[in-house]
Design a protein around this motif. Structure first.
Motif, short mmCIF file in Angstrom:
data_model
loop_
_atom_site.label_atom_id
_atom_site.label_comp_id
_atom_site.label_asym_id
_atom_site.label_seq_id
_atom_site.Cartn_x
_atom_site.Cartn_y
_atom_site.Cartn_z
N LYS A 1 0.83 -1.20 0.00
CA LYS A 1 0.00 0.00 0.00
C LYS A 1 0.87 1.26 0.00
N GLY A 2 2.15 1.10 0.39
CA GLY A 2 3.03 2.26 0.45
C GLY A 2 3.76 2.55 -0.84
N SER B 1 2.79 2.07 -10.07
CA SER B 1 1.67 2.72 -9.38
C SER B 1 0.82 1.73 -8.60
N PRO C 1 2.84 4.19 -3.53
CA PRO C 1 2.75 5.60 -3.97
C PRO C 1 3.77 6.50 -3.28
N LEU C 2 4.12 6.17 -2.01
CA LEU C 2 5.13 6.98 -1.33
C LEU C 2 6.48 6.85 -2.02
N GLY C 3 6.76 5.64 -2.52
CA GLY C 3 8.01 5.44 -3.25
C GLY C 3 8.04 6.24 -4.53
N ARG C 4 6.89 6.41 -5.19
CA ARG C 4 6.85 7.21 -6.41
C ARG C 4 7.07 8.68 -6.11
N LEU C 5 6.59 9.11 -4.95
CA LEU C 5 6.83 10.49 -4.55
C LEU C 5 8.32 10.74 -4.29
N ALA C 6 8.99 9.74 -3.67
CA ALA C 6 10.42 9.87 -3.38
C ALA C 6 11.25 9.90 -4.65
#
Length: 513
Positions: A442-443, A478, A445-450
């Motif tokens: 579930k996390g 995604s 998307p946070l990796g895509r932000l990083a």
């Protein structure tokens, strides 16, 4: 008086030039900055490797020879106490004297004492890994005894006050112009107009050494093989200097690791095919010297053999690692190793560099020895060393084994878990349950932000920073495959039709099924 040859209750670790002075990563970083070194090594190892491949391809039974060599050495390790006693009895019966040395200190003291008994202060030496291992030259110098190397490459290294960097070619890290400069600087009576032509360099060395051969009354050698059934010692070499040292002096002192035994003369036939082809890429080595005790009026009249343990019993006690003692010092593993080719032998610290040194040194000193615990990591685990080894030592497997021993030993010293320990524990927790793994996914998307707008993660914290120092990590997708799969099932189930896998957005739309 009897000699106990059984397995020691506690490992008797080796001393001398088996210990690295700094960790391999630090030493390798230093050596990688030497462009001339890399050029010299690349040219030399490729030349030897190509010659070896050509010679090996001539033998249709090469793999069978490797199997035979491996089987003989495995038999020797299983029967080592018995064979050592047999060899000692036969060597002694023919006029030789055997001395047993537990470690480098004992071996050095024995050799120095034997030389002092002759009243001589100069000795000539045949190229010997065992005497390098125990630091004999340095010890003799402290005792007021001068030891002169007679192998050309060893002579070059000695004159330059350097250390060998290769088992077969100690001066492999130097080119011929560097050799000429060393001769002009260090060799007495050399022609000031000496050029870097190999023939001229060899002639200069020959003239320099001839005086040593004709005047020396004591010689020190190693041994490539020892035959238990006859008490015979063998030295193979390419220049003839060994033959001079083994026949002209009055006293011959040989220092040999206990693992060099072969059971019978017949076994020597296998290794005389394996060794020259694997080491110098020759069908046969130019000089093979065999001696069995003392012959009145012919050759040295005083024969001494120092049988050296120096950590070999510790290596033998390691069930996974003991096959490292099968090594016949051919250097084939070094000539195919991508790590050695770029760092050279000095980065390994020990007398034994390259893949075989990365396992042999830690086995003989114990993985807990300072700095030696980094050696098992000095490998890409590509397996080229295993393919090249004439006695089939599975170096990659032993490297992995020693890495696990190192990790276990380090864990016992620390009260708090390391970052690696914590990371592995977290991975074990997540991967042991589908629900936990789904929760972590579930996390994404946070990796895509990083990753940022260029969709690349360029810097990670902690020990992971080592990864991103030389490479970027692509942004995570995604959605996870598990989420995509669940959504596809849900959509098709609601439609009531058969399930047909659909392409994910990341797949190439033009690819064929």
């Amino acid at each position: 008086m009897s000699t106990f040859l059984g397995m020691p209750a506690l490992p008797a670790y080796g001393t001398g030039n088996l210990h690295a002075s700094q960790s391999f990563p630090k030493a390798a970083h230093r050596e990688l900055g030497n462009a001339q070194l890399r050029a010299n090594l690349g040219h030399a190892t490729h030349t030897i490797r190509d010659k070896r491949l050509k010679m090996v391809s001539e033998l249709p039974d090469w793999e069978q020879l490797r199997d035979a060599g491996s089987a003989v050495k495995e038999s020797v390790m299983a029967r080592l106490p018995e064979l050592l006693e047999q060899f000692e009895a036969n060597f002694t019966a023919r006029g030789g004297v055997v001395h047993w040395a537990r470690d480098a200190d004992e071996a050095n003291a024995i050799v120095a004492g034997l030389i002092r008994d002759t009243g001589e202060t100069d000795v000539v030496k045949v190229k010997s890994m065992a005497t390098q291992e125990i630091g004999l030259n340095e010890y003799l110098e402290e005792q007021g005894i001068a030891a002169f190397e007679t192998d050309l490459a060893e002579l070059i290294v000695q004159l330059d006050h350097d250390k060998p960097s290769h088992i077969l070619v100690p001066a492999i890290h130097k080119n011929r112009t560097e050799v000429r400069d060393i001769f002009l600087r260090e060799m007495e009576g050399v022609d000031p107009d000496l050029t870097n032509e190999p023939a001229r360099l060899a002639a200069a060395a020959r003239s320099h050494l001839r005086r040593k051969f004709l005047t020396a009354k004591v010689a020190v050698s190693g041994a490539n093989f020892a035959l238990a059934d006859s008490g015979t010692l063998a030295v193979v070499e390419s220049e003839g200097n060994g033959r001079m040292c083994l026949t002209l002096p009055e006293t011959l002192i040989t220092v040999m690791g206990v693992e060099k035994l072969l059971p019978t003369w017949q076994d020597l036939e296998v290794f005389m095919q394996l060794l020259p082809r694997s080491s110098t890429g020759e069908r046969m080595n130019p000089y093979t010297s065999l001696w069995t005790g003392v012959t009145e009026g012919d050759g040295p009249q005083n024969m001494h053999l120092v049988l050296l343990d120096n950590g070999r019993s510790a290596a033998l006690a390691d069930e996974m690692g003991r096959s490292a003692l099968h090594c016949i010092r051919c250097s084939a593993c070094m000539n195919v190793c991508p790590v050695y080719e770029r760092t050279g032998g000095h980065a390994y610290g020990s007398t034994y560099p390259g893949p075989i040194g990365a396992i042999l040194s830690p086995l003989m000193t114990g993985i807990q020895a300072e700095e030696n615990n980094s050696l098992p990591y000095a490998s890409s685990l590509c397996g080229a060393c295993y393919d090249a080894c004439p006695v089939k030592i599975n170096i990659p497997d032993i490297l992995v084994h020693l890495r696990s021993v190192d990790v276990d030993s380090q864990r016992g010293k620390k009260k708090l878990p390391t970052q690696m320990d914590a990371g592995m524990k977290a991975a074990s927790w997540a991967l042991s349950s589908g629900k936990r793994l789904g929760l972590l996914e579930k996390g994404l998307p946070l990796g895509r932000l990083a990753a940022g707008p260029d969709k690349k993660i360029k810097k990670l914290p902690g020990i992971a920073a080592g990864w991103t120092q030389s490479r970027d990590i692509p942004a995570p997708p995604s959605q996870s495959f598990r989420d995509w799969w669940a959504k596809q099932h849900q959509r098709l189930d609601s439609a009531g039709g058969p399930f047909v896998a659909q392409e994910t957005p990341a797949q190439n739309k033009e690819s064929q099924p």
